[in-house]
Scaffold this motif. Sequence first.
Motif, PDB file in Angstrom:
ATOM      1  N   SER A 107       1.065  -1.705   0.011  1.00 41.68           N
ATOM      2  CA  SER A 107       0.202  -0.108  -0.042  1.00 41.68           C
ATOM      3  C   SER A 107       0.845   1.371   0.289  1.00 41.68           C
ATOM      4  N   PRO A 108       1.101   2.034  -0.909  1.00 47.27           N
ATOM      5  CA  PRO A 108       1.918   2.723  -1.500  1.00 47.27           C
ATOM      6  C   PRO A 108       1.141   4.537  -0.155  1.00 47.27           C
ATOM      7  N   TYR A 109      -0.062   4.343  -0.210  1.00 49.65           N
ATOM      8  CA  TYR A 109      -0.990   5.577   0.394  1.00 49.65           C
ATOM      9  C   TYR A 109      -0.572   5.013   2.276  1.00 49.65           C
ATOM     10  N   LEU A 110      -0.391   3.790   2.746  1.00 47.14           N
ATOM     11  CA  LEU A 110       0.100   3.160   3.979  1.00 47.14           C
ATOM     12  C   LEU A 110       1.436   3.523   4.489  1.00 47.14           C
ATOM     13  N   PHE A 111       2.384   3.212   2.780  1.00 47.54           N
ATOM     14  CA  PHE A 111       3.219   4.256   3.470  1.00 47.54           C
ATOM     15  C   PHE A 111       3.412   5.056   3.316  1.00 47.54           C
ATOM     16  N   LEU A 112       3.514   5.880   2.790  1.00 48.19           N
ATOM     17  CA  LEU A 112       3.605   7.790   2.360  1.00 48.19           C
ATOM     18  C   LEU A 112       2.965   8.700   3.438  1.00 48.19           C
ATOM     19  N   LYS A 113       1.456   7.360   4.330  1.00 45.91           N
ATOM     20  CA  LYS A 113       0.664   7.990   5.659  1.00 45.91           C
ATOM     21  C   LYS A 113       2.121   7.337   7.032  1.00 45.91           C
ATOM     22  N   ARG A 114       2.548   7.029   6.937  1.00 46.78           N
ATOM     23  CA  ARG A 114       3.923   6.383   8.242  1.00 46.78           C
ATOM     24  C   ARG A 114       4.930   7.112   7.876  1.00 46.78           C
ATOM     25  N   ILE A 115       5.194   7.314   6.407  1.00 42.43           N
ATOM     26  CA  ILE A 115       6.483   8.373   6.992  1.00 42.43           C
ATOM     27  C   ILE A 115       6.432  10.068   7.054  1.00 42.43           C
ATOM     28  N   HIS A 116       4.471  10.455   7.288  1.00 44.82           N
ATOM     29  CA  HIS A 116       4.117  11.820   7.377  1.00 44.82           C
ATOM     30  C   HIS A 116       4.815  11.700   9.282  1.00 44.82           C
ATOM     31  N   ASN A 117       4.076  10.298   9.581  1.00 47.20           N
ATOM     32  CA  ASN A 117       4.177  10.707  10.507  1.00 47.20           C
ATOM     33  C   ASN A 117       5.464   9.984  11.616  1.00 47.20           C
ATOM     34  N   PHE A 118       6.601   9.741  11.171  1.00 49.63           N
ATOM     35  CA  PHE A 118       8.339   9.490  11.819  1.00 49.63           C
ATOM     36  C   PHE A 118       8.312  10.590  11.281  1.00 49.63           C
ATOM     37  N   GLY A 119       9.952  10.351  11.916  1.00 49.84           N
ATOM     38  CA  GLY A 119      11.039  11.106  11.810  1.00 49.84           C
ATOM     39  C   GLY A 119      11.213  13.160  11.993  1.00 49.84           C
ATOM     40  N   GLY A 120      10.190  13.350  12.710  1.00 48.69           N
ATOM     41  CA  GLY A 120       9.995  15.162  12.999  1.00 48.69           C
ATOM     42  C   GLY A 120       9.253  15.525  12.420  1.00 48.69           C
ATOM     43  N   LYS A 121       8.598  17.065  12.657  1.00 54.64           N
ATOM     44  CA  LYS A 121       7.951  17.466  11.659  1.00 54.64           C
ATOM     45  C   LYS A 121       7.855  18.031  10.924  1.00 54.64           C
ATOM     46  N   ASP A 122       9.478  18.124  10.828  1.00 54.75           N
ATOM     47  CA  ASP A 122      10.482  18.950   9.367  1.00 54.75           C
ATOM     48  C   ASP A 122      10.806  18.065   8.671  1.00 54.75           C
ATOM     49  N   ALA A 123      11.117  16.943   9.282  1.00 56.09           N
ATOM     50  CA  ALA A 123      12.033  15.942   7.907  1.00 56.09           C
ATOM     51  C   ALA A 123      11.751  16.067   6.332  1.00 56.09           C
ATOM     52  N   LYS A 124      12.279  16.004   5.900  1.00 55.59           N
ATOM     53  CA  LYS A 124      11.858  16.208   4.483  1.00 55.59           C
ATOM     54  C   LYS A 124      11.956  15.026   3.758  1.00 55.59           C
ATOM     55  N   LEU A 125      10.846  14.276   2.824  1.00 52.30           N
ATOM     56  CA  LEU A 125      10.977  13.398   2.354  1.00 52.30           C
ATOM     57  C   LEU A 125      11.542  13.265   0.430  1.00 52.30           C
ATOM     58  N   ILE A 126      12.851  12.260   0.357  1.00 53.42           N
ATOM     59  CA  ILE A 126      13.038  12.086  -0.542  1.00 53.42           C
ATOM     60  C   ILE A 126      12.681  11.102  -1.439  1.00 53.42           C
ATOM     61  N   LEU A 127      12.012  11.217  -1.813  1.00 54.55           N
ATOM     62  CA  LEU A 127      10.994   9.699  -2.585  1.00 54.55           C
ATOM     63  C   LEU A 127      11.331   9.361  -4.533  1.00 54.55           C
ATOM     64  N   TRP A 128      12.130   8.212  -4.707  1.00 56.55           N
ATOM     65  CA  TRP A 128      12.644   8.198  -5.929  1.00 56.55           C
ATOM     66  C   TRP A 128      11.513   6.579  -6.805  1.00 56.55           C
ATOM     67  N   TYR A 129      11.204   6.940  -7.941  1.00 60.96           N
ATOM     68  CA  TYR A 129       9.895   6.133  -7.725  1.00 60.96           C
ATOM     69  C   TYR A 129       9.956   5.899  -9.455  1.00 60.96           C
TER      70      TYR A 129
END
Length: 214
Positions: A107-129
């Motif tokens: 589930s890509p959707y759940l994966f991104l939701k988990r990332i949003h709730n992880f690592g601190g509010k200022d953590a930026k996502l680098i997503l490669w696909y």
Amino acid sequence: MEKEKTLEQKYENSSSISAIYPSFYLIQKDYKLDEKKCIDLWASNWRYLKLMGKWSCWVEYSNIDIEYCKKNWLNVIKWNLNKDFNFFIDQNFDFIFTSHVIEHLESPYLFLKRIHNFGGKDAKLILWYPIEHTIIGLFDPYFSHDGHLYAFSHANIKKLLNETWFKIEKIYYNIPLAWRFKLFNWIQRIVQPLPYRMVSRRSNALYIVAQKKI
């Protein structure tokens, strides 16, 4: 009839060693990743971790790659990213990096939701696909790759990121053969500011840098 392998069986006892695409070095330079605390979620092997800042961490599922990391004193834990994140819970990161992972997960959707709730509010996502409908796809079909469960259009990935409370900050295009020939490497640098529609069909993968929306 041979029983179909589960996602876990596909990756647990295999190693995924791939070249680091030149577009990664553009991000590394722009965002000074070698000075930042990053966490790499399941991206290829240990090569990226060595290019990130001190105290960076790696989450992996391959027993082979984990064993290598432990021998070389790299900070790694084993985890199945189809499950809720239960690692480095109290740590904050500058960047959460995930490369060629989202198209393999249940589930890509759940994966991104988990990332949003992880690592601190200022953590930026680098997503490669990887991109499915490209010129290179004529020679290397997208779904011929074992484990590719999803393909993403630009509209689709924007929708997914928006629904999981991310805002796209920047897009990096990866041009095939850029790591082999200086001409292609030069082309890769000059195409970065161009509109998506002009470059995407000639790329084979995208890096997206996204901010968390609070």
